[in-house]
Design an enzyme around this catalytic site. Sequence first.
Site, PDB file in Angstrom:
ATOM      1  N   GLY A  70     -17.269  84.807 180.905  1.00 32.68           N
ATOM      2  CA  GLY A  70     -18.470  85.002 180.118  1.00 32.68           C
ATOM      3  C   GLY A  70     -18.421  83.929 178.830  1.00 32.68           C
ATOM      4  O   GLY A  70     -19.320  84.443 177.934  1.00 32.68           O
ATOM      5  N   HIS A 130     -28.218  87.282 167.385  1.00 39.89           N
ATOM      6  CA  HIS A 130     -26.975  87.733 167.440  1.00 39.89           C
ATOM      7  C   HIS A 130     -26.042  88.024 166.329  1.00 39.89           C
ATOM      8  O   HIS A 130     -26.592  87.705 165.185  1.00 39.89           O
ATOM      9  CB  HIS A 130     -26.136  86.841 168.520  1.00 39.89           C
ATOM     10  CG  HIS A 130     -26.456  86.895 169.891  1.00 39.89           C
ATOM     11  ND1 HIS A 130     -27.562  86.164 170.528  1.00 39.89           N
ATOM     12  CD2 HIS A 130     -25.780  87.642 170.772  1.00 39.89           C
ATOM     13  CE1 HIS A 130     -27.608  86.449 171.679  1.00 39.89           C
ATOM     14  NE2 HIS A 130     -26.551  87.282 172.002  1.00 39.89           N
ATOM     15  N   LYS A 134     -21.002  85.239 166.196  1.00 35.56           N
ATOM     16  CA  LYS A 134     -21.379  84.164 167.557  1.00 35.56           C
ATOM     17  C   LYS A 134     -21.176  82.829 167.133  1.00 35.56           C
ATOM     18  O   LYS A 134     -21.996  82.365 166.190  1.00 35.56           O
ATOM     19  CB  LYS A 134     -22.504  84.769 168.102  1.00 35.56           C
ATOM     20  CG  LYS A 134     -22.929  84.014 169.547  1.00 35.56           C
ATOM     21  CD  LYS A 134     -23.849  84.632 170.238  1.00 35.56           C
ATOM     22  CE  LYS A 134     -24.191  83.982 171.478  1.00 35.56           C
ATOM     23  NZ  LYS A 134     -23.219  83.913 172.331  1.00 35.56           N
ATOM     24  N   GLY A 140     -25.945  81.532 175.077  1.00 30.47           N
ATOM     25  CA  GLY A 140     -25.774  81.130 176.685  1.00 30.47           C
ATOM     26  C   GLY A 140     -27.081  81.926 177.348  1.00 30.47           C
ATOM     27  O   GLY A 140     -27.699  81.252 178.149  1.00 30.47           O
TER      28      GLY A 140
END
Length: 232
Positions: A70, A130, A134, A140
């Site tokens: 991920g 976010h 991050k 993404g």
Amino acid sequence: MKIALLGYGKMGKTIERIAEERGHTIVIKAKLDTAYTITDADVAIDFSIPEAAYNNISNCLLNNVPVISGTTGWLKDYDKAVNLCKAQNGAFIYASNFSLGVNIFFEVNKVLAKLMNGQPQYNVAMEEIHHTQKLDAPSGTAITLAEDIIKNSNYDNWTLDNPNPKDIKIDAKRIENVPGTHEITYQSNVDTIQIKHTAHNRDGFALGAVVAAEWIIGKKGVFSMNDVLNIG
């Protein structure tokens, strides 16, 4: 099953908790300087950093350990990972977002893009928010959403800057303690259509990654979350 966590930050610790709640054992908790033997694990879950992701994935595939990744920001090497997986007859899933809700949101986004195609009075834009830790922007997930709109419309590209008429503008914001919010807006002179996904915590992302790890055991090939969830 025995799980290797490749990357042991906040996300890795959340995956650890949920995996153990589901009866699994964490046998490797790897940070950048951690030595480990990947074959101690039945499956690996990679939530590391862009610079480490491909090496983590290739190490798993070369040692016949199924791997779930991920990590975002490393996709220049994605085709290399796919080719290595096929050459090794391995098992690999990459997802920009493992949340079960986000993967349903991906499908809703595709349907809406198809419906809006041919309606030139609407301009599309996207906002993603976010947490400040991050590392990549846009996320993404935002890139996946934008690319799915492009595939199903007359838009050509996405941009963080001032858009051309054929560009999708992504407004990427970083705010403390925001797990992840993605909003897509179609706006005309007379009305606005919006779809939005808001994550309340990291648990949804972690649960999806563990579900994917459970699913991939015993399989061979390159898969997506659509395969795991049997959607799309």
